[in-house]
Design a protein around this motif. Structure first.
Motif, mmCIF file in Angstrom:
data_model
loop_
_atom_site.group_PDB
_atom_site.id
_atom_site.type_symbol
_atom_site.label_atom_id
_atom_site.label_comp_id
_atom_site.label_asym_id
_atom_site.label_seq_id
_atom_site.Cartn_x
_atom_site.Cartn_y
_atom_site.Cartn_z
ATOM 1 N N ILE A 1 0.837 -1.203 0.000
ATOM 2 C CA ILE A 1 0.000 0.000 0.000
ATOM 3 C C ILE A 1 0.872 1.252 0.000
ATOM 4 C CG2 ILE A 1 -1.642 1.355 1.355
ATOM 5 C CD1 ILE A 1 -2.908 -1.294 2.235
ATOM 6 N N VAL A 2 1.943 1.239 0.814
ATOM 7 C CA VAL A 2 2.862 2.380 0.840
ATOM 8 C C VAL A 2 3.497 2.592 -0.529
ATOM 9 C CG1 VAL A 2 5.031 3.250 1.797
ATOM 10 C CG2 VAL A 2 3.334 2.212 3.315
ATOM 11 N N ALA A 3 3.938 1.500 -1.160
ATOM 12 C CA ALA A 3 4.537 1.599 -2.493
ATOM 13 C C ALA A 3 3.540 2.159 -3.496
ATOM 14 C CB ALA A 3 5.025 0.218 -2.948
ATOM 15 N N MET A 4 2.304 1.688 -3.419
ATOM 16 C CA MET A 4 1.270 2.161 -4.333
ATOM 17 C C MET A 4 1.002 3.653 -4.135
ATOM 18 S SD MET A 4 -2.693 0.842 -4.665
ATOM 19 C CE MET A 4 -3.066 1.378 -2.992
ATOM 20 N N LEU A 5 0.917 4.089 -2.871
ATOM 21 C CA LEU A 5 0.629 5.496 -2.594
ATOM 22 C C LEU A 5 1.779 6.402 -3.032
ATOM 23 C CD1 LEU A 5 -1.047 5.218 0.934
ATOM 24 C CD2 LEU A 5 -2.167 5.644 -1.262
ATOM 25 N N LEU A 6 3.011 5.970 -2.786
ATOM 26 C CA LEU A 6 4.157 6.788 -3.190
ATOM 27 C C LEU A 6 4.254 6.883 -4.714
ATOM 28 C CD1 LEU A 6 6.941 5.699 -0.668
ATOM 29 C CD2 LEU A 6 5.734 7.883 -0.760
ATOM 30 N N TYR A 7 4.105 5.743 -5.369
ATOM 31 C CA TYR A 7 4.170 5.747 -6.833
ATOM 32 C C TYR A 7 3.007 6.533 -7.422
ATOM 33 C CZ TYR A 7 4.040 4.105 -11.653
ATOM 34 O OH TYR A 7 4.004 4.057 -13.025
ATOM 35 N N GLY A 8 1.797 6.266 -6.919
ATOM 36 C CA GLY A 8 0.620 6.981 -7.414
ATOM 37 C C GLY A 8 0.707 8.472 -7.172
ATOM 38 N N GLY A 9 1.230 8.864 -6.000
ATOM 39 C CA GLY A 9 1.382 10.283 -5.703
ATOM 40 C C GLY A 9 2.386 10.951 -6.618
ATOM 41 N N ALA A 10 3.531 10.282 -6.839
ATOM 42 C CA ALA A 10 4.553 10.837 -7.729
ATOM 43 C C ALA A 10 4.032 10.945 -9.160
ATOM 44 C CB ALA A 10 5.803 9.965 -7.679
ATOM 45 N N PHE A 11 3.305 9.906 -9.597
ATOM 46 C CA PHE A 11 2.720 9.934 -10.944
ATOM 47 C C PHE A 11 1.719 11.081 -11.074
ATOM 48 C CE2 PHE A 11 -0.892 8.791 -13.649
ATOM 49 C CZ PHE A 11 -0.257 8.592 -14.869
ATOM 50 N N SER A 12 0.899 11.279 -10.046
ATOM 51 C CA SER A 12 -0.113 12.339 -10.084
ATOM 52 C C SER A 12 0.538 13.725 -10.151
ATOM 53 C CB SER A 12 -1.023 12.245 -8.852
ATOM 54 O OG SER A 12 -1.710 11.016 -8.838
ATOM 55 N N ILE A 13 1.620 13.909 -9.382
ATOM 56 C CA ILE A 13 2.307 15.204 -9.389
ATOM 57 C C ILE A 13 2.908 15.482 -10.769
ATOM 58 C CG2 ILE A 13 4.288 16.475 -8.474
ATOM 59 C CD1 ILE A 13 3.740 15.045 -5.788
ATOM 60 N N MET A 14 3.565 14.468 -11.345
ATOM 61 C CA MET A 14 4.140 14.664 -12.673
ATOM 62 C C MET A 14 3.043 14.902 -13.714
ATOM 63 S SD MET A 14 6.855 12.363 -14.822
ATOM 64 C CE MET A 14 7.322 12.873 -16.480
ATOM 65 N N SER A 15 1.947 14.182 -13.587
ATOM 66 C CA SER A 15 0.845 14.343 -14.537
ATOM 67 C C SER A 15 0.230 15.730 -14.441
ATOM 68 C CB SER A 15 -0.229 13.278 -14.280
ATOM 69 O OG SER A 15 0.279 11.990 -14.513
ATOM 70 N N TRP A 16 0.191 16.275 -13.232
ATOM 71 C CA TRP A 16 -0.374 17.602 -13.039
ATOM 72 C C TRP A 16 0.351 18.634 -13.909
ATOM 73 C CZ3 TRP A 16 -4.476 19.930 -10.899
ATOM 74 C CH2 TRP A 16 -4.406 21.299 -10.647
ATOM 75 N N PHE A 17 1.672 18.517 -13.977
ATOM 76 C CA PHE A 17 2.466 19.481 -14.726
ATOM 77 C C PHE A 17 2.726 19.054 -16.172
ATOM 78 C CE2 PHE A 17 3.654 20.208 -10.279
ATOM 79 C CZ PHE A 17 3.387 21.553 -10.173
#
Length: 231
Positions: free
Chosen positions: A190-206
């Motif tokens: 779950i931690v891996a998923m949240l970190l990866y998903g969060g990083a992906f979301s931040i990059m996608s935002w920009f």
């Protein structure tokens, strides 16, 4: 929606629907499949590892995930395209291609199993399925859409590029977990998923969203916050 667009003879509007559906599907399917494929073995270990005596069975299950990943991605993207094509009245353009693909799968799979080593028997159908689904459901339908809209095939699939790149660029996060975690658990996944998903979301935002889309999202958030404060 696609039915109304077709009745209005607006290829430009139909093109926008297809582009936006591809971007949305890419935003969901690419990071999801990147996570599942990269951490396939740990996922199976946590899920059913306590029920399996032979660790090789987990490796075999993970190999199936690797082999079918292209098929899963292709089907997820193509499903939205098929829905749009069906609503726009062009479904007859892709049915023969899908039937031919099914026929090729049914004929080629037994032959391939006979020609390959016995240890590959469980993988051969998955590999052939992925290849055929990619060629017919993804590439084939993209070509049909390009002809319908009178654009290039590259223009049809290009909206997927930025979400795909974002998912790939953030993979080192999952690789780091693979390198340093020896004993996996549901909490670590779950931690891996949240970190990866969060990083992906931040990059996608920009990188994925346009400035206009970011402005609309921020405006929507501010409006809803104002309404909540008012109540």
């Amino acid at each position: 929606v696609s039915t109304r667009v077709t009745s209005g003879k607006s290829n430009a509007s139909l093109k926008q629907i297809i582009i936006q559906s591809a971007r949305l599907n890419g935003f969901v399917i690419f990071p999801a499949m990147a996570f599942i494929v990269t951490l396939a073995e740990p996922i199976f270990e946590v899920w059913v590892g306590h029920l399996i005596n032979d660790p090789h069975e987990i490796t075999m299950a993970a190999n199936l995930v690797y082999a079918l990943s292209l098929s899963a991605i292709s089907m997820s993207i193509a499903e939205a395209w098929i829905t749009i094509i069906y609503g726009a009245g062009y479904i007859q353009r892709i049915v023969p291609m899908i039937l031919i693909g099914l026929g090729v799968f049914l004929v080629s799979t037994p032959i391939a199993i006979w020609l390959t080593p016995a240890s590959w028997d469980y993988l051969v159908p998955a590999i052939i399925c992925s290849a055929i689904v990619f060629l017919t459901m993804f590439l084939g339908i993209a070509i049909v859409i390009a002809r319908i809209l009178e654009i290039t095939t590259l223009e049809v699939v290009a909206p997927l590029a930025r979400t795909f790149i974002s998912a790939i660029v953030m993979l080192p996060i999952l690789f780091a977990f693979q390198a340093y975690i020896e004993q996996w658990s549901l909490r670590i996944l779950i931690v891996a998923m949240l970190l990866y998903g969060g990083a992906f979301s931040i990059m996608s935002w920009f990188y994925v969203l346009t400035s206009d889309e970011r402005s609309k999202i921020l405006s929507f958030i501010r409006t809803n916050c104002s309404r909540q404060k008012a109540t």
